[in-house]
Structures are given as C-alpha cells and as structure tokens.
Design an enzyme around this catalytic site. Structure first.
Site, short mmCIF file in Angstrom:
data_model
loop_
_atom_site.label_atom_id
_atom_site.label_comp_id
_atom_site.label_asym_id
_atom_site.label_seq_id
_atom_site.Cartn_x
_atom_site.Cartn_y
_atom_site.Cartn_z
N PHE A 57 0.80 -1.35 0.08
CA PHE A 57 -0.08 0.06 0.01
C PHE A 57 1.01 1.24 -0.09
CE2 PHE A 57 -1.94 -3.37 2.94
CZ PHE A 57 -2.85 -3.73 1.95
N CYS A 58 1.91 1.30 -0.55
CA CYS A 58 2.85 2.36 -0.78
C CYS A 58 3.04 3.12 0.48
CB CYS A 58 2.37 3.61 -1.59
SG CYS A 58 2.36 3.22 -3.37
#
Length: 480
Positions: free
Chosen positions: A396-397
């Site tokens: 998710f970055c």
C-alpha cells in the site's frame, strides 16, 4: 525458462459452493442494504473464471473510488464548453474559465478553508505534497511519522527531516511528536488524516496545536480523510491540506492543495511554463503569485470541474446518515472477519476505537487483514476469480508502516464508501470463509509478479486490449 509456481485445490477442498450462506445478514440494518449515493458501475457484472458471472463487488475505494453518477452527469454538461482558460476570448473559453475558477471557491469551502487560503489544482495528493516541498522555508526541518503513505514521506527526504516512530497508542505518539518538536527546529509537521492502511483517524487538531505551540506549521495528507469525513481547516487550524479527486468520487485526474498563501507565493514555481509568469525576457522571468505560480501550462479544467462537483455532493450529505452508513458496514466487516479462524484484523494503534461499535468513529471505511497460511496476493486473486470481489493486496505504498506491523510481505485491504452496501461485506466474508474452510477452487500461477488464475477464461470488453503481462505489480504493490 523456469517453471511457474502453481497452487492447486486439494481433493479435500472442492470448488466453493455459490450457495453458501452469508455469515453476515441485513437483519435490522435496512439502511445499509442499499448504497448511500449512486455511483457509476454499481451494477457492473463481471465474469468468473470457469464460467458464470456476478455483480462486481468493488472494495478498493481507497485506491480509486468510482465516479459519483452526479459527477459523471456534470461532466457531460461541461464537456461541450471545454476550451482554453484564462487566455481565450471566445464564449466557450469564458465559460470554461468561470467553471475552473469557481471550482477553487467550491473546494475551499468544502474543506472549511480560510477566506485568504490559496487553492492550487494539481494532479493528486502526491503532486500537491511535492509542490509544497518546493515552497518550504530554507530553515527548519520536516517532521513526519513512520506510518505515512510514501506520498507524505518521500518529498521530505530531500531536505532536513526527522521521522517519528509511532507508538502503539495515539496518546503516546502525540507525546513523541511533542518531544521532537521541543528538541529541534521544526518548520513543518507532515501527517496523514486517516491511514491508507487501516483507516484509523489521527487527532489532527491536537497535532496542529502541538505544531503551532512550537512555531511549526502542519500539512495534512487528506487523501483518505476527505472522502469519508467533514474537514474544517479553519476550525482545526490546519495550515495546508492535500487531497485527490480520484479518491473523492471524481476520477478525472485532479487534486488540490489548500493552504496559507505566503509559502506558496514565495516558493519555487512547481512548473516552468506559460501561465505561471508576469513577464518573461530571454534570460530572466518575473513569476506570478497566487495559484497561477504553480499551474503552468493548460490546466485540467474538466478535472477541476468534476472535483468541485464531487465536493458539492459530499457537502450536501446528512453527516449522521453518512457516518452511520459507513460505520455499520465497517462494524459488520470487522465482526465477520473476526469470526473466521486464522483471520487477523490489523490496526496501528491500540486506542483508536476500532472495536465493533456503531458509536465508534475511530476509522474510516478501510479494513486491513490477513489470512493465516494464505498469501495476500493469492487470496486477492482467488476472491476476484472465484467470487467477483475486488480488493487490494500488497504494501500500500507504506513500506515502513507494514514492516512496523510485521507485515513486510503485505496484507489485504478492503475499502468502501458511498456506493457500498451490506451485500458487498457479505460477499467478501463468505469468500474468505470458504477459502479457509475449503481452499482454492482453481489453479493459480505467478505472472509478472502477481498471482493469477492458471487458466483465466475471463474476456475483456471488446474495446479494452488484453495485453499480456498487465497483471504485473508496481513496486508499491499498491496505489499511487
């Protein structure tokens, strides 16, 4: 060439039954059996691998939310008048200019901005934060938490900075922030409004007060907060706020940075080009002030128009109904997942009110979980191929935050919003339960770093190219 890894269903785990009872029911919850607002694609029917089709369940709102139907309708109204802005003498250009500039006022009011706050239109939250990074004063450091999305972490690494490791409670985390503010010359505190991993809401007003107490300003990454909660910049004393249209039900490529004028008017122009200047000579330039300074080139008129329309729609919602709809869906999902052996629902903080309680508003419509013994990417592929459920897997970055949670290899994230309904929750919980009880119903292999069905029979629409290798994952395995 190496032989690809294939995961197959075992004889003891047959193909899941489409008629399995849902673990969550709509009894006594008539208000969440229907979406709160109409979105484009709500009744999209997609094929299942092996035959059949089903209504697509979109539980990936946190990456990019579907367009509100009102937004799509507004786009068709504006599109015939689409023309150059600011420099066109024609009628369509005048209309487009009016639409574009009026969008600033709508966006400012939507987030409770001060009358003199600037509104700069950008591509997205990442773009906004990078723009602000070029406007910081030379003196002072940037302070940020280790739970941030890369968009609110990477822009600050190129200048003096301090990273705060969040504690297991929000209360203790605030004290750590306070200690760092006392210890150093901090000019800016950069913090998320709501975690893109777990949905937990941070105490923004308290953080703003801490920052200001020690002579610093605060910027809030509101990419996940703005689509789910009312924001009042002036009341919370927020200096800068960044958010994205594509997460706010207006996926047409626009974002916004809203905040105090002085840093923006004196900062490095974000793009060098036409529209950002007052006067140009062959070897010198006088830059404009105001939003124009950072909006060189032809602006995204339609993106700004649809972002503003989405803001108007959200502003018109009854707050109690909005929050209750989302909270009931979240409670049902958390309760359903916790009833399944081996499923863990993850959170960042122990005191963020994530229990199953309709009164709890400690998180927005994002739930992070993992299934013991089942790879997150494989689980996501299975839910899509066999149940028609789309959600996100990966990191998710937010790599530092996932490592902090002991999830360095990734987890699963279900996210929802105005277009969601209780059936969406039921479908996800049923799919996870059947995976745990019965196993995979198909063979899966790895293609360009992503799990996919070994024999994917699902056709793309005739107008969409089915390019080999498009299943490959980006480095973040997550959203931009």
């Amino acid at each position: 060439m190496s032989t690809p890894t294939v995961v197959s269903p075992s004889p003891a785990n047959p193909v899941p039954s489409a008629g399995s009872p849902a673990p969550v029911t709509a009894k006594d919850r008539p208000d969440v059996t229907r979406p709160l607002a109409e979105v484009v694609g709500a009744e999209l029917v997609t094929p299942l691998v092996g035959g059949g089709s089903t209504r697509y369940v979109n539980l990936d709102y946190a990456a990019s939310a579907p367009a509100l139907s009102e937004v799509a309708t507004h786009l068709t109204e504006v599109l015939p008048f689409y023309a150059s802005v600011h420099r066109g003498a024609g009628y369509a250009s005048q209309v487009s200019t009016s639409v574009y500039e009026n969008a600033r006022t709508i966006v400012r009011e939507f987030v409770g901005g001060r009358p003199d706050d600037e509104v700069v239109f950008t591509r997205n939250t990442t773009d906004s934060l990078n723009l602000l990074a070029g406007c910081l004063p030379a003196a002072g450091e940037v302070l940020y938490l280790d739970i941030e999305h890369h968009a609110n972490l990477l822009p600050w690494q190129g200048r003096p900075h301090r990273s705060v490791v969040a504690a297991r409670t929000l209360a203790e985390t605030l004290e750590r922030v306070r200690a760092w503010l006392k210890a150093g010359e901090i000019s800016l505190v950069a913090v998320t409004g709501a975690s893109n991993i777990t949905g937990e809401i941070l105490p923004i007003a308290e953080l703003a007060a801490l920052a200001h107490e020690h002579g610093a300003r605060i910027v809030v990454d509101a990419a996940q907060l703005a689509p789910h909660r009312r924001i009042d910049i002036e009341a919370a004393d927020i200096d800068y706020l960044a958010f994205s249209g594509h997460k706010l039900y207006a996926p047409f490529g626009a974002g916004a940075l809203v905040g105090r004028r002085d840093w923006l008017d004196n900062g490095r122009p974000y793009l060098a080009g036409g529209g950002a200047v007052r006067e140009v000579r062959l070897d010198s330039v006088a830059w404009a002030e105001g939003p124009a300074r950072h909006e060189a080139g032809s602006p995204n008129v339609l993106g700004a128009a649809t972002l503003a329309k989405a803001a108007q729609v959200l502003a018109s919602l009854d707050t109690d109904s909005w929050y209750a709809h989302e909270q009931q869906l979240r409670d049902a999902l958390v309760a359903g997942l916790r009833q399944i052996d081996g499923v863990t629902v993850h959170n960042l903080f122990e005191d963020s009110a994530l229990g199953v309680s309709a009164a709890s508003r400690g998180a927005v419509g994002i739930v992070n979980f993992s299934v013991e013994g089942h790879d997150a990417g494989l689980t996501a592929a299975y839910l899509s191929a066999e149940h028609g459920v789309g959600l996100r897997d990966g990191r998710f970055c937010a790599h530092p935050a996932l490592r902090r949670l002991g999830l360095a290899s990734g987890s699963l994230r279900a996210s929802f919003g105005l277009g969601s309904r209780l059936e969406d929750v039921e479908r996800l919980v049923t799919g996870v339960r059947e995976l745990v009880d019965r196993g995979l119903g198909l063979d899966y292999t790895v293609d360009a770093g992503r799990w996919v069905p070994a024999a994917d029979s699902r056709p793309f629409p005739a107008w969409a190219p089915n390019t080999p290798g498009t299943a490959g994952a980006a480095p973040c395995s997550s959203e931009d």
